[in-house]
Design a protein around this motif. Structure first.
Motif, mmCIF file in Angstrom:
data_model
loop_
_atom_site.group_PDB
_atom_site.id
_atom_site.type_symbol
_atom_site.label_atom_id
_atom_site.label_comp_id
_atom_site.label_asym_id
_atom_site.label_seq_id
_atom_site.Cartn_x
_atom_site.Cartn_y
_atom_site.Cartn_z
ATOM 1 N N VAL A 88 0.872 -1.168 0.000
ATOM 2 C CA VAL A 88 0.000 0.000 0.000
ATOM 3 C C VAL A 88 0.909 1.218 0.000
ATOM 4 C CG1 VAL A 88 -1.747 1.290 1.300
ATOM 5 C CG2 VAL A 88 -1.824 -1.208 1.240
ATOM 6 N N ASP A 89 0.683 2.129 -0.935
ATOM 7 C CA ASP A 89 1.502 3.331 -1.046
ATOM 8 C C ASP A 89 0.757 4.520 -0.473
ATOM 9 O OD1 ASP A 89 3.321 1.810 -2.514
ATOM 10 O OD2 ASP A 89 2.373 2.339 -4.419
ATOM 11 N N ALA B 270 -3.000 0.871 -3.695
ATOM 12 C CA ALA B 270 -2.762 -0.434 -3.090
ATOM 13 C C ALA B 270 -2.733 -1.470 -4.199
ATOM 14 C CB ALA B 270 -3.864 -0.774 -2.091
ATOM 15 N N HIS B 271 -1.896 -2.466 -4.039
ATOM 16 C CA HIS B 271 -1.794 -3.578 -4.986
ATOM 17 C C HIS B 271 -2.014 -4.848 -4.151
ATOM 18 C CE1 HIS B 271 -0.299 -0.599 -7.756
ATOM 19 N NE2 HIS B 271 0.532 -0.212 -6.797
ATOM 20 N N VAL C 46 -13.090 3.554 -3.282
ATOM 21 C CA VAL C 46 -12.008 2.803 -3.916
ATOM 22 C C VAL C 46 -12.310 2.616 -5.396
ATOM 23 C CG1 VAL C 46 -10.743 0.614 -3.954
ATOM 24 C CG2 VAL C 46 -11.500 1.566 -1.784
ATOM 25 N N ALA C 47 -11.322 2.886 -6.242
ATOM 26 C CA ALA C 47 -11.428 2.649 -7.677
ATOM 27 C C ALA C 47 -10.407 1.581 -8.073
ATOM 28 C CB ALA C 47 -11.171 3.933 -8.453
ATOM 29 N N VAL C 48 -10.887 0.411 -8.480
ATOM 30 C CA VAL C 48 -9.991 -0.648 -8.950
ATOM 31 C C VAL C 48 -9.693 -0.358 -10.411
ATOM 32 C CG1 VAL C 48 -9.725 -3.121 -9.364
ATOM 33 C CG2 VAL C 48 -10.900 -2.321 -7.300
ATOM 34 N N ALA D 148 -5.618 -0.607 -6.933
ATOM 35 C CA ALA D 148 -6.711 0.304 -6.606
ATOM 36 C C ALA D 148 -6.149 1.632 -6.119
ATOM 37 C CB ALA D 148 -7.589 -0.315 -5.519
ATOM 38 N N SER D 149 -6.947 2.658 -6.326
ATOM 39 C CA SER D 149 -6.632 3.998 -5.816
ATOM 40 C C SER D 149 -7.805 4.455 -4.976
ATOM 41 C CB SER D 149 -6.405 4.992 -6.948
ATOM 42 O OG SER D 149 -5.221 4.686 -7.639
#
Length: 146
Positions: free
Chosen positions: A50-51, A62-63, A107-109, A139-140
């Motif tokens: 997670v950034d 996040a990945h 959240v936007a995947v 996701a952002s």
């Protein structure tokens, strides 16, 4: 920060709706309080980086990796369900959107990737066939302006 807690049930719900077969989180899915009949899938959240948001952008990334274990009575059943799960995660509409959206508030995947497909594995001396997939969801966070 992007929380995984609301994303995991959204992925499970998406898989159940897209495949027409039960999906459990971390264990055997139940249907009306009883163990689901074969075939079914089990979703395991595995983690991922997670950034924090960079200075110039208020969105965080996040990945997150999910393992989907397919459990079936026969190899053809496992492959049938595996095809539907791949389509659920990776299928696109003609306009480029996801065929199976993941609706999670805030959240936007934006990317989905199949990172591992172990193929069907009939267990020795067993009436069960399993198949393991791993998917990474990027996701952002979405800023909500009210």
């Amino acid at each position: 920060m992007i929380d995984r807690a609301p994303l995991t049930p959204a992925v499970c719900t998406m898989l159940t709706a897209a495949t027409g077969r039960p999906c459990g989180v971390g264990g055997l899915p139940l249907v009306d309080g009883t163990p689901a009949p074969l075939p079914y899938s089990v979703l395991y959240p595995l983690g991922g980086p997670v950034d924090g948001a960079p200075f110039s952008d208020a969105s965080e990334d996040a990945h997150l990796t999910y393992q989907v274990t397919i459990v079936a009575a026969r190899t053809d059943q496992a492959e049938w369900l595996a095809d539907r799960i791949r389509r659920a995660f990776l299928g696109r509409t003609p306009a480029g959107g996801w065929e199976q959206p993941l609706d999670v508030p805030g959240v936007a995947v934006w990317a989905r990737l199949l990172t591992f497909d172990g193929g069907a594995d009939p267990a020795a001396n067993s009436d069960v066939v399993t198949q393991v997939h791993r998917y990474q969801l990027s996701a952002s966070s979405r800023l909500v302006h009210e």
